[in-house]
Write a protein that holds these residues in place. Structure first.
Motif, mmCIF file in Angstrom:
data_model
loop_
_atom_site.group_PDB
_atom_site.id
_atom_site.type_symbol
_atom_site.label_atom_id
_atom_site.label_comp_id
_atom_site.label_asym_id
_atom_site.label_seq_id
_atom_site.Cartn_x
_atom_site.Cartn_y
_atom_site.Cartn_z
ATOM 1 N N LEU A 54 1.983 13.699 -6.418
ATOM 2 C CA LEU A 54 2.625 14.247 -5.218
ATOM 3 C C LEU A 54 3.336 13.185 -4.391
ATOM 4 C CD1 LEU A 54 -0.075 16.799 -3.986
ATOM 5 C CD2 LEU A 54 2.170 17.328 -4.967
ATOM 6 N N LEU A 55 2.877 11.924 -4.471
ATOM 7 C CA LEU A 55 3.441 10.857 -3.628
ATOM 8 C C LEU A 55 4.002 9.730 -4.487
ATOM 9 C CD1 LEU A 55 0.537 10.645 -0.982
ATOM 10 C CD2 LEU A 55 2.551 12.139 -0.946
ATOM 11 N N ARG A 56 4.498 10.048 -5.652
ATOM 12 C CA ARG A 56 4.910 9.023 -6.615
ATOM 13 C C ARG A 56 5.932 8.063 -6.023
ATOM 14 N NH1 ARG A 56 5.715 12.057 -10.785
ATOM 15 N NH2 ARG A 56 3.677 11.608 -11.710
ATOM 16 N N ASP A 57 5.570 6.775 -6.053
ATOM 17 C CA ASP A 57 6.412 5.647 -5.645
ATOM 18 C C ASP A 57 6.719 5.606 -4.148
ATOM 19 O OD1 ASP A 57 6.498 4.692 -8.262
ATOM 20 O OD2 ASP A 57 8.252 5.908 -8.734
ATOM 21 N N LEU A 58 6.028 6.403 -3.350
ATOM 22 C CA LEU A 58 6.198 6.295 -1.898
ATOM 23 C C LEU A 58 5.402 5.105 -1.371
ATOM 24 C CD1 LEU A 58 6.034 10.038 -0.749
ATOM 25 C CD2 LEU A 58 8.038 8.630 -1.308
ATOM 26 N N LYS A 59 5.790 4.625 -0.190
ATOM 27 C CA LYS A 59 5.180 3.446 0.418
ATOM 28 C C LYS A 59 4.435 3.881 1.684
ATOM 29 C CE LYS A 59 7.570 1.361 -2.747
ATOM 30 N NZ LYS A 59 6.904 0.963 -4.014
ATOM 31 N N ALA A 60 3.137 3.634 1.696
ATOM 32 C CA ALA A 60 2.297 4.118 2.798
ATOM 33 C C ALA A 60 1.674 2.962 3.560
ATOM 34 C CB ALA A 60 1.197 5.031 2.252
ATOM 35 N N VAL A 61 1.622 3.108 4.877
ATOM 36 C CA VAL A 61 0.907 2.189 5.762
ATOM 37 C C VAL A 61 -0.209 2.980 6.432
ATOM 38 C CG1 VAL A 61 1.055 0.755 7.831
ATOM 39 C CG2 VAL A 61 2.910 0.728 6.143
ATOM 40 N N LEU A 62 -1.413 2.424 6.402
ATOM 41 C CA LEU A 62 -2.600 3.136 6.862
ATOM 42 C C LEU A 62 -3.440 2.195 7.716
ATOM 43 C CD1 LEU A 62 -4.927 5.319 6.617
ATOM 44 C CD2 LEU A 62 -5.465 4.266 4.413
#
Length: 296
Positions: free
Chosen positions: A50-58
């Motif tokens: 669902l989130l392929r190759d997205l960049k996340a900051v947590l």
């Protein structure tokens, strides 16, 4: 349906129920000593791209809900940069390993979001590592139970709660937005405390109410930029913050309709959904995952 599958699906019995053993920890708390151990989805979460190759900051990704979200994001195909307090380096290593085991890039950043300059360096690090930010999850929070009432809440505690839960969220959001392309999203962690405050968590509950307002207001502000802003409102969740900030954990979560607290793994799917393209028409919303607590 086989009986064992029915039991696995039963929300009341699929995870441990109180009464839990008596346990106390120093803040910020640690996963290892918890009894029962929290479930972050290590054995259960299955990704589907669902989130392929997205960049996340947590923020606050070393343990609890943050670790579960980091794991789920990675198994859905995202690279994840997450923050932890400097003293939580060993906890952060556990999250980093889960992300890398999923085949994604993991960046663990020691950061105290109470300080504006540290928030600035955090965002700069994310842009350096990823080039841009597709998903921002504002999850880091501080609470400390004060059963004796408002008179026991010191200015030092009040300031720490406000700066961690509100200032940090504000700064990281403000600094991340210029690096967020159309289709990006922000997900904030609020709480059932925003609607039904517990007296012993007065200052914490205040911030969670403010996060609801911030979410709905910012969503209106950035919609024309193609950016969505939503929040998740958990109820009682079994994380290290509980034995580290509450005097009695034996019956924690027992008053939920399911008679138990949630496990972190049960919160992560809400964050995944809000981060995914499937939620492309959803903004300014609060996803309540409170275990059945009636809300206004």
């Amino acid at each position: 349906m086989p009986e064992e599958n029915q039991e696995a699906r039963d929300p009341g019995s699929k995870h441990p129920e109180p009464e839990f053993p008596k346990q106390e920890q120093q803040h910020p708390g640690w996963t290892g000593p918890m009894d029962p151990p929290p479930d972050h989805g290590e054995e259960s979460y299955r990704g589907s791209g669902l989130l392929r190759d997205l960049k996340a900051v947590l923020t606050g990704g070393d343990s609890g809900i943050g670790r579960a979200v980091a794991l789920a994001f990675a198994r859905e195909g995202a690279d994840v940069l997450f923050t932890h307090l400097p003293e939580e380096e060993k906890e952060a290593e556990g999250t980093r390993q889960l992300i890398e085991d999923a085949g994604r890039k993991a960046v663990a950043v020691p950061c105290d979001i109470r300080e504006e300059e540290q928030c600035r360096r955090l965002v700069e690090r994310a842009v350096s590592e990823f080039g841009h930010i597709d998903i921002l999850v504002n999850n880091a929070a501080y609470q400390m139970s004060q059963p004796e009432g408002i008179g026991a809440i010191t200015t030092e505690q009040f300031d720490r709660v406000m700066r961690t839960n509100l200032y940090g969220m504000f700064w990281v959001s403000k600094m991340s937005l210029p690096h967020m392309p159309r289709g990006g999203c922000i997900i904030n962690s609020t709480s059932v405390q925003a609607y039904k405050p517990s007296p012993h968590l007065l200052d914490y509950a205040m911030t969670k109410g403010a996060i609801v307002t911030f979410t709905q207001g910012l969503a209106q502000m950035v919609a024309s930029d193609g950016i969505r802003v939503n929040a998740v409102a958990p109820g009682p969740v079994w994380t290290p913050l509980i034995p580290a900030t509450m005097p009695d954990t034996a019956e924690f979560g027992k008053k939920s309709l399911f008679g138990r607290p949630a496990q972190p793994a049960e919160m992560a799917p809400a964050y995944v959904f809000l981060a995914s393209p499937q939620a492309g028409y959803i903004t300014a919303e609060i996803v309540n995952a409170t275990g059945g607590t009636p809300l206004p």
